[in-house]
Design an enzyme around this catalytic site. Structure first.
Site, mmCIF file in Angstrom:
data_model
loop_
_atom_site.group_PDB
_atom_site.id
_atom_site.type_symbol
_atom_site.label_atom_id
_atom_site.label_comp_id
_atom_site.label_asym_id
_atom_site.label_seq_id
_atom_site.Cartn_x
_atom_site.Cartn_y
_atom_site.Cartn_z
ATOM 1 N N ARG A 152 15.778 6.196 1.613
ATOM 2 C CA ARG A 152 14.988 5.521 2.656
ATOM 3 C C ARG A 152 15.431 5.893 4.073
ATOM 4 O O ARG A 152 15.425 5.059 4.969
ATOM 5 C CB ARG A 152 15.034 3.996 2.503
ATOM 6 C CG ARG A 152 14.301 3.452 1.312
ATOM 7 C CD ARG A 152 12.812 3.252 1.613
ATOM 8 N NE ARG A 152 12.106 2.834 0.410
ATOM 9 C CZ ARG A 152 11.741 1.573 0.159
ATOM 10 N NH1 ARG A 152 11.970 0.639 1.031
ATOM 11 N NH2 ARG A 152 11.124 1.286 -0.965
ATOM 12 N N ARG A 211 11.256 1.810 8.091
ATOM 13 C CA ARG A 211 11.016 0.817 9.137
ATOM 14 C C ARG A 211 12.176 0.574 10.091
ATOM 15 O O ARG A 211 12.000 -0.055 11.119
ATOM 16 C CB ARG A 211 10.581 -0.496 8.498
ATOM 17 C CG ARG A 211 9.189 -0.408 7.903
ATOM 18 C CD ARG A 211 8.851 -1.600 7.041
ATOM 19 N NE ARG A 211 9.711 -1.615 5.866
ATOM 20 C CZ ARG A 211 9.511 -2.386 4.798
ATOM 21 N NH1 ARG A 211 8.506 -3.220 4.777
ATOM 22 N NH2 ARG A 211 10.327 -2.327 3.769
ATOM 23 N N ARG A 253 3.461 4.211 11.519
ATOM 24 C CA ARG A 253 2.965 3.242 10.532
ATOM 25 C C ARG A 253 1.859 2.360 11.122
ATOM 26 O O ARG A 253 0.897 1.991 10.429
ATOM 27 C CB ARG A 253 4.146 2.386 10.052
ATOM 28 C CG ARG A 253 3.838 1.273 9.080
ATOM 29 C CD ARG A 253 3.478 1.798 7.709
ATOM 30 N NE ARG A 253 3.225 0.688 6.789
ATOM 31 C CZ ARG A 253 2.071 0.017 6.756
ATOM 32 N NH1 ARG A 253 1.082 0.331 7.571
ATOM 33 N NH2 ARG A 253 1.904 -0.976 5.886
ATOM 34 N N ASP A 303 5.804 7.356 -2.377
ATOM 35 C CA ASP A 303 6.328 6.177 -3.067
ATOM 36 C C ASP A 303 6.252 6.409 -4.562
ATOM 37 O O ASP A 303 5.392 7.170 -5.028
ATOM 38 C CB ASP A 303 5.536 4.923 -2.689
ATOM 39 C CG ASP A 303 6.309 3.666 -3.062
ATOM 40 O OD1 ASP A 303 7.180 3.259 -2.280
ATOM 41 O OD2 ASP A 303 6.082 3.131 -4.165
ATOM 42 N N TYR A 331 6.575 -2.179 -12.805
ATOM 43 C CA TYR A 331 5.529 -2.562 -11.850
ATOM 44 C C TYR A 331 4.157 -2.591 -12.516
ATOM 45 O O TYR A 331 3.323 -3.447 -12.227
ATOM 46 C CB TYR A 331 5.521 -1.599 -10.647
ATOM 47 C CG TYR A 331 6.761 -1.761 -9.787
ATOM 48 C CD1 TYR A 331 6.827 -2.769 -8.830
ATOM 49 C CD2 TYR A 331 7.870 -0.940 -9.949
ATOM 50 C CE1 TYR A 331 7.973 -2.944 -8.057
ATOM 51 C CE2 TYR A 331 9.012 -1.098 -9.177
ATOM 52 C CZ TYR A 331 9.053 -2.109 -8.231
ATOM 53 O OH TYR A 331 10.185 -2.287 -7.484
HETATM 54 O O1 CP3 Z 1 12.869 8.010 2.820
HETATM 55 C C1 CP3 Z 1 12.713 7.912 1.571
HETATM 56 O O2 CP3 Z 1 13.613 7.499 0.817
HETATM 57 C C2 CP3 Z 1 11.429 8.440 0.961
HETATM 58 C C3 CP3 Z 1 10.371 7.496 0.765
HETATM 59 C C4 CP3 Z 1 10.436 6.432 -0.332
HETATM 60 C C5 CP3 Z 1 9.763 5.198 -0.190
HETATM 61 N N1 CP3 Z 1 9.861 4.521 -1.379
HETATM 62 C C6 CP3 Z 1 9.051 4.760 1.019
HETATM 63 C C7 CP3 Z 1 8.664 3.341 1.177
HETATM 64 C C8 CP3 Z 1 11.005 6.454 -1.612
HETATM 65 C C9 CP3 Z 1 11.887 7.511 -2.263
HETATM 66 C C10 CP3 Z 1 10.628 5.236 -2.264
HETATM 67 C C11 CP3 Z 1 10.988 4.903 -3.659
HETATM 68 C C12 CP3 Z 1 10.660 3.580 -4.187
HETATM 69 N N2 CP3 Z 1 9.516 2.840 -3.983
HETATM 70 C C13 CP3 Z 1 11.451 2.891 -5.144
HETATM 71 C C14 CP3 Z 1 12.743 3.391 -5.733
HETATM 72 C C15 CP3 Z 1 13.899 3.226 -4.814
HETATM 73 C C16 CP3 Z 1 14.275 1.776 -4.592
HETATM 74 O O3 CP3 Z 1 14.082 1.324 -3.448
HETATM 75 O O4 CP3 Z 1 14.773 1.142 -5.523
HETATM 76 C C17 CP3 Z 1 10.803 1.681 -5.447
HETATM 77 C C18 CP3 Z 1 11.272 0.607 -6.406
HETATM 78 C C19 CP3 Z 1 9.564 1.662 -4.721
HETATM 79 C C20 CP3 Z 1 8.495 0.621 -4.773
HETATM 80 C C21 CP3 Z 1 8.258 -0.007 -3.465
HETATM 81 N N3 CP3 Z 1 7.795 0.668 -2.358
HETATM 82 C C22 CP3 Z 1 8.417 -1.361 -3.121
HETATM 83 C C23 CP3 Z 1 8.911 -2.449 -4.065
HETATM 84 C C24 CP3 Z 1 8.028 -1.495 -1.784
HETATM 85 C C25 CP3 Z 1 7.890 -2.774 -1.003
HETATM 86 C C26 CP3 Z 1 9.203 -3.328 -0.571
HETATM 87 C C27 CP3 Z 1 9.459 -2.936 0.845
HETATM 88 O O5 CP3 Z 1 10.572 -2.403 1.109
HETATM 89 O O6 CP3 Z 1 8.571 -3.182 1.671
HETATM 90 C C28 CP3 Z 1 7.684 -0.208 -1.291
HETATM 91 C C29 CP3 Z 1 7.212 0.131 0.078
HETATM 92 C C30 CP3 Z 1 7.840 1.290 0.779
HETATM 93 N N4 CP3 Z 1 8.150 2.495 0.217
HETATM 94 C C31 CP3 Z 1 8.154 1.345 2.176
HETATM 95 C C32 CP3 Z 1 8.665 2.628 2.427
HETATM 96 C C33 CP3 Z 1 9.107 3.200 3.755
HETATM 97 C C34 CP3 Z 1 7.887 0.234 3.197
HETATM 98 C C35 CP3 Z 1 6.423 0.028 3.404
HETATM 99 C C36 CP3 Z 1 5.932 0.087 4.848
HETATM 100 O O7 CP3 Z 1 6.419 0.875 5.674
HETATM 101 O O8 CP3 Z 1 5.005 -0.666 5.122
#
Ligand code: CP3
Length: 353
Positions: free
Chosen positions: A33, A37, A46, A83, A159
């Site tokens: 990540r 944000r 975003r 994602d 999920y």
């Molecule tokens: O920079 C990076 O790492 C690359 C991008 C990336 C994202 N998600 C962007 C993201 C990667 C590799 C992921 C993987 C991901 N997504 C996982 C596995 C890693 C982990 O965190 O355990 C999982 C479980 C998800 C599923 C997911 N995506 C959830 C549960 C959520 C909502 C929770 C939250 O943090 O808001 C997301 C959203 C998400 N994925 C965001 C980002 C930057 C935030 C959304 C936004 O910007 O509005």
């Protein structure tokens, strides 16, 4: 690591050298990540789109947010901005991200519902992601490696079956216990889609792959073998057969002592350690077999200062004798001050006090 075959990939890139089993000084560093944000420039991009998935499916914007942390900090690797839930979305199970609540899906809970998924739409739906990978490969500085990724089948299935995030995983685990054949069909479908998705990412220019099994830690020993290790081994075998030499990182978050069996059986080149994994144990048990990645607690990066610096130095000391990649134990927390990341990089690269 003489038993490992030499990688045909570009060995001038520190990340790829480390993933090929060689110790690199200072170790390559990137953060899960690292785009997101906590960065004001991410929040600006975003705000231009209505939904998070729109960002993932718009190559121009996805490229921009992938490059933001590279420009700001000079990490050794960029991870594709996307994602793990684009895979169910592409299989015809639409995903929505509800502000402040996380992902929402119409749950899949029976063999009939699995049969209604549409694996044939996969590549058409994910074409914008492949385009993002192609553009990134052209635009990244030559020393920066490009990491593609997917969720591991178990975590993606949580999920799909729960319909979103879960506390107890009762429905998905319950299905696996009550009807291992039916649930196994869902895992197989996701495994096959994941193989196709990852091969396309490599063909588009991804140089290494990471599989996120974020919820591996809730599985019993028996389930872990069946739903975490076995699909992972199939993915590794199939992707390596079609993309020889591409290094694969596995992240079975929360797996505890099962990390040892995972490393033994999954066929991966590197393992990403969550922050609970003891460093000495990882150095003695895991690092003789694979490159280890990790595992600074994201909370230490959030709070910064001496505790963060001490934590980072301990990782460098304990894991620095063998092949390693410096990373966090999980993703950057969104309240993290961006200056803390710069301070962390100074420590890892040997110029921080
Ligand atoms: O920079 C990076 O790492 C690359 C991008 C990336 C994202 N998600 C962007 C993201 C990667 C590799 C992921 C993987 C991901 N997504 C996982 C596995 C890693 C982990 O965190 O355990 C999982 C479980 C998800 C599923 C997911 N995506 C959830 C549960 C959520 C909502 C929770 C939250 O943090 O808001 C997301 C959203 C998400 N994925 C965001 C980002 C930057 C935030 C959304 C936004 O910007 O509005």
């Amino acid at each position: 690591m003489s038993e490992r075959s030499p990688s045909p990939t570009d060995t001038t890139k520190p990340l790829l050298r480390a993933l090929a089993g060689r110790p690199v000084q200072p170790p390559p560093v990137w953060l899960m990540r690292q785009a997101g944000r906590y960065l004001p420039e991410y929040r600006e991009v975003r705000s231009r789109v209505s939904g998070f998935l729109e960002l993932c499916y718009t190559p121009e914007l996805a490229v921009e947010v992938t490059l933001q942390p590279i420009r700001r900090y000079g990490f050794d690797a960029a991870i594709l901005f996307s994602d793990i839930l684009v895979v169910p979305d592409a299989l015809g199970q639409p995903v929505r991200f509800v502000e402040g609540e996380g992902p929402r899906l119409e749950p899949v809970r029976s063999a009939e519902e699995v049969a209604r998924l549409e694996p044939d739409r996969l590549h058409e739906h994910l074409a914008p992601v492949y385009e993002t990978v192609r553009r990134l490969r052209r635009e990244l500085p030559p020393e920066v490696a490009l990491i593609g990724f997917a969720g591991a089948p178990w975590t993606v299935a949580t999920y799909m079956v729960e319909g979103g995030s879960s506390r107890d995983f009762a429905r998905v685990r319950g299905w696996g216990v009550a009807e291992p054949v039916g649930f196994g069909a869902l895992i197989r479908l996701v495994t096959e889609a994941t193989i196709e998705y990852l091969v396309k990412q490599v063909e588009a220019g991804a140089e290494a792959l990471q599989l996120f099994d974020s919820w591996a830690g809730v599985l019993s020993e028996d389930e872990f073998g069946r739903w975490a290790i076995e699909p992972m081994r199939q993915i590794v075998d199939a992707v390596k057969a079609r993309c020889p030499g591409v290094p694969i990182i596995g992240f079975p978050r929360g797996a505890g002592v099962m990390y040892a069996r995972y490393v033994e059986e999954a066929g991966i080149d590197a393992v990403s350690l969550d922050s609970s994994v003891p460093l000495r144990w990882a150095a003695e048990t895991l690092q003789p077999r694979v490159t280890v990645q990790g595992n600074l607690d994201p909370l230490l990066l959030l709070s910064g200062g001496e505790p963060m610096k001490r934590g980072a130095r301990r990782i460098l000391e304990e894991l620095g004798g063998g092949p390693m990649v410096f990373n966090l134990g999980h993703g950057v927390i969104k309240e993290t001050p961006p200056e803390h990341v710069a301070e962390l990089l100074e420590i890892v690269r040997g110029s921080g006090g």
